[in-house]
Scaffold this motif. Structure first.
Motif, PDB file in Angstrom:
ATOM      1  N   SER A 288      19.902 -27.363  89.126  1.00 35.93           N
ATOM      2  CA  SER A 288      18.464 -27.179  89.185  1.00 35.93           C
ATOM      3  C   SER A 288      17.788 -27.965  88.069  1.00 35.93           C
ATOM      4  O   SER A 288      18.397 -28.256  87.039  1.00 35.93           O
ATOM      5  CB  SER A 288      18.074 -25.695  89.080  1.00 35.93           C
ATOM      6  OG  SER A 288      18.362 -25.192  87.779  1.00 35.93           O
ATOM      7  N   THR A 289      16.547 -28.318  88.303  1.00 40.40           N
ATOM      8  CA  THR A 289      15.711 -28.967  87.307  1.00 40.40           C
ATOM      9  C   THR A 289      14.272 -28.641  87.680  1.00 40.40           C
ATOM     10  O   THR A 289      14.009 -27.739  88.480  1.00 40.40           O
ATOM     11  CB  THR A 289      15.974 -30.490  87.269  1.00 40.40           C
ATOM     12  OG1 THR A 289      15.203 -31.066  86.198  1.00 40.40           O
ATOM     13  CG2 THR A 289      15.616 -31.168  88.565  1.00 40.40           C
ATOM     14  N   ASN A 290      13.312 -29.312  87.079  1.00 34.05           N
ATOM     15  CA  ASN A 290      11.925 -29.112  87.471  1.00 34.05           C
ATOM     16  C   ASN A 290      11.145 -30.411  87.304  1.00 34.05           C
ATOM     17  O   ASN A 290      11.607 -31.356  86.665  1.00 34.05           O
ATOM     18  CB  ASN A 290      11.271 -27.966  86.668  1.00 34.05           C
ATOM     19  CG  ASN A 290      11.271 -28.236  85.188  1.00 34.05           C
ATOM     20  OD1 ASN A 290      10.547 -29.093  84.707  1.00 34.05           O
ATOM     21  ND2 ASN A 290      12.101 -27.506  84.450  1.00 34.05           N
ATOM     22  N   LYS A 291       9.972 -30.449  87.900  1.00 43.52           N
ATOM     23  CA  LYS A 291       9.192 -31.687  87.923  1.00 43.52           C
ATOM     24  C   LYS A 291       8.741 -32.089  86.517  1.00 43.52           C
ATOM     25  O   LYS A 291       8.629 -33.279  86.220  1.00 43.52           O
ATOM     26  CB  LYS A 291       8.003 -31.540  88.859  1.00 43.52           C
ATOM     27  CG  LYS A 291       8.411 -31.421  90.321  1.00 43.52           C
ATOM     28  CD  LYS A 291       7.251 -31.676  91.268  1.00 43.52           C
ATOM     29  CE  LYS A 291       6.228 -30.583  91.216  1.00 43.52           C
ATOM     30  NZ  LYS A 291       5.185 -30.757  92.259  1.00 43.52           N
ATOM     31  N   THR A 292       8.494 -31.108  85.662  1.00 44.31           N
ATOM     32  CA  THR A 292       8.074 -31.437  84.297  1.00 44.31           C
ATOM     33  C   THR A 292       9.196 -32.163  83.553  1.00 44.31           C
ATOM     34  O   THR A 292       8.970 -33.180  82.894  1.00 44.31           O
ATOM     35  CB  THR A 292       7.671 -30.177  83.539  1.00 44.31           C
ATOM     36  OG1 THR A 292       6.589 -29.539  84.225  1.00 44.31           O
ATOM     37  CG2 THR A 292       7.233 -30.514  82.115  1.00 44.31           C
ATOM     38  N   THR A 293      10.405 -31.646  83.672  1.00 45.59           N
ATOM     39  CA  THR A 293      11.550 -32.274  83.018  1.00 45.59           C
ATOM     40  C   THR A 293      11.762 -33.696  83.518  1.00 45.59           C
ATOM     41  O   THR A 293      12.102 -34.606  82.746  1.00 45.59           O
ATOM     42  CB  THR A 293      12.827 -31.451  83.256  1.00 45.59           C
ATOM     43  OG1 THR A 293      12.635 -30.132  82.705  1.00 45.59           O
ATOM     44  CG2 THR A 293      14.044 -32.094  82.616  1.00 45.59           C
ATOM     45  N   LEU A 294      11.566 -33.890  84.826  1.00 44.34           N
ATOM     46  CA  LEU A 294      11.781 -35.218  85.405  1.00 44.34           C
ATOM     47  C   LEU A 294      10.566 -36.145  85.228  1.00 44.34           C
ATOM     48  O   LEU A 294      10.628 -37.308  85.608  1.00 44.34           O
ATOM     49  CB  LEU A 294      12.090 -35.078  86.893  1.00 44.34           C
ATOM     50  CG  LEU A 294      13.400 -34.353  87.227  1.00 44.34           C
ATOM     51  CD1 LEU A 294      13.590 -34.294  88.741  1.00 44.34           C
ATOM     52  CD2 LEU A 294      14.594 -35.026  86.569  1.00 44.34           C
ATOM     53  N   GLY A 295       9.496 -35.631  84.654  1.00 44.04           N
ATOM     54  CA  GLY A 295       8.325 -36.478  84.442  1.00 44.04           C
ATOM     55  C   GLY A 295       7.476 -36.664  85.682  1.00 44.04           C
ATOM     56  O   GLY A 295       6.707 -37.612  85.790  1.00 44.04           O
ATOM     57  N   PHE A 296       7.565 -35.713  86.618  1.00 41.80           N
ATOM     58  CA  PHE A 296       6.771 -35.770  87.836  1.00 41.80           C
ATOM     59  C   PHE A 296       5.523 -34.889  87.721  1.00 41.80           C
ATOM     60  O   PHE A 296       4.812 -34.671  88.617  1.00 41.80           O
ATOM     61  CB  PHE A 296       7.596 -35.320  89.044  1.00 41.80           C
ATOM     62  CG  PHE A 296       8.780 -36.182  89.332  1.00 41.80           C
ATOM     63  CD1 PHE A 296       8.856 -37.494  88.866  1.00 41.80           C
ATOM     64  CD2 PHE A 296       9.826 -35.687  90.079  1.00 41.80           C
ATOM     65  CE1 PHE A 296       9.962 -38.280  89.133  1.00 41.80           C
ATOM     66  CE2 PHE A 296      10.935 -36.474  90.363  1.00 41.80           C
ATOM     67  CZ  PHE A 296      11.011 -37.773  89.882  1.00 41.80           C
TER      68      PHE A 296
END
Length: 318
Positions: free
Chosen positions: A310-318
């Motif tokens: 799992s990850t999130n859009k903030t972490t990926l810069g989205f």
């Protein structure tokens, strides 16, 4: 060192030494993306381990989150079964057998309110003439509590209008591993072994036989292996890796587009893998009510076992 400890160490190492690169652009189809500049990560990992899936889905090739559960499956050469998975820890909850169709080469999965769609369109050598999407009513299994369930499917069969040769090739543009559901239609994104682009095709959700033509083509400089669509934010996410093996795994976010011109808006790319580790990222899905959470999955390789992340859009810069 015990094998499990070694695996954990390897996973930790990939994200401490993996690469990041953001590319934000307003894009037109056919735009060439410059080669990604690889830089080491010095901060926290970009994804977190949720749980291993290798015991039941060692070749997890796609995922979708629907009705509160993750669904996944194995690709070619495996039983015609897909699996209900706990999104909290990756444990197996239910095995669902499609009784009237084999698993020729299942490659991705998507869903809407009433149906799950399995993409049986893997086409490594470019020779298949039996491409199809299996449409499966959720009413057959969604409220079942048994560990094993049998269902039947309807076929949405299709062919590519542009494909005129069915001679085996390693450099063709008619492989496919990605399907998304948007309103009344399905969209597939090809895995172009020939030009490292992806072509988009629109497909009806009504069972039948169709010939489809490409809506657009975009140069992803790699091989697209999974995707998902978020109706709340009108966003598409794609996952894949470089054409030279399962390296430099990437995630694309596509936003600010109109209708189904998916690459006409803002395109953001994040490199989540590196150039040395064999990390075969295959599945991706939006995963929370606010749609910021993202799940990913990978197949088993010599480097890693099949796992849910799992990850999130903030972490990926989205």
């Amino acid at each position: 060192m015990k094998y499990s400890s070694l695996i954990a160490f390897c996973f930790y190492s990939i994200f401490l030494t993996s690469c990041t690169s953001d590319t934000t652009k307003t894009a037109e189809p056919e735009v060439i993306i410059d080669p990604v500049v690889v830089e080491p990560i010095v901060n926290t990992p970009l994804v977190s381990e949720v749980g291993l899936m290798w015991s039941y889905a060692p070749e997890s090739s796609g995922i979708v989150l629907t009705n509160g559960s993750i669904y996944t499956f194995n690709d070619s050469g495996n039983p015609n079964v897909f699996y209900k998975v706990n999104p909290a820890d990756g444990t197996l909850l239910q095995s669902i057998t499609v009784t009237n169709f084999p698993n020729v080469d299942w490659e991705d999965i998507t869903a809407d309110d009433n149906y799950i769609y399995l993409g049986d369109f893997g086409n490594n050598d470019g020779i298949r003439k039996d491409l199809k999407v299996l449409k499966i009513s959720k009413a057959q299994f969604i409220n079942e509590t048994a560990k094993t369930v049998n269902v039947t499917a309807e076929a949405i069969a299709f062919s590519y209008n542009e494909q005129t040769s069915f001679i085996s090739s390693s450099t063709h543009n008619f492989d496919c591993e990605t399907i998304i559901s948007k309103a009344d239609n399905l969209y597939i994104f090809t895995k172009n072994r020939g030009d490292n682009k992806t072509n988009i095709y629109k497909l009806s959700k009504t069972p039948g036989q169709y010939s489809v033509s490409s809506l657009a083509s975009y140069n992803v400089n790699g091989l697209v292996t999974g995707g998902d669509y978020n109706a709340q934010t009108n966003e598409v996410i794609l996952v894949g890796y470089s054409p030279s093996g399962h390296k430099n795994s990437f995630v694309y976010s596509l936003t600010n587009f109109n209708d189904d011109s998916f690459f006409s808006g803002t395109v953001v790319e994040k490199i989540i893998g590196n150039s040395s580790n064999d990390w075969q990222t295959e599945g991706i899905a939006f995963g929370s009510l606010d749609e910021k959470k993202i799940y990913l999955s990978c197949e088993t390789t010599a480097f890693s076992k099949a796992q849910l992340y799992s990850t999130n859009k903030t972490t990926l810069g989205f």
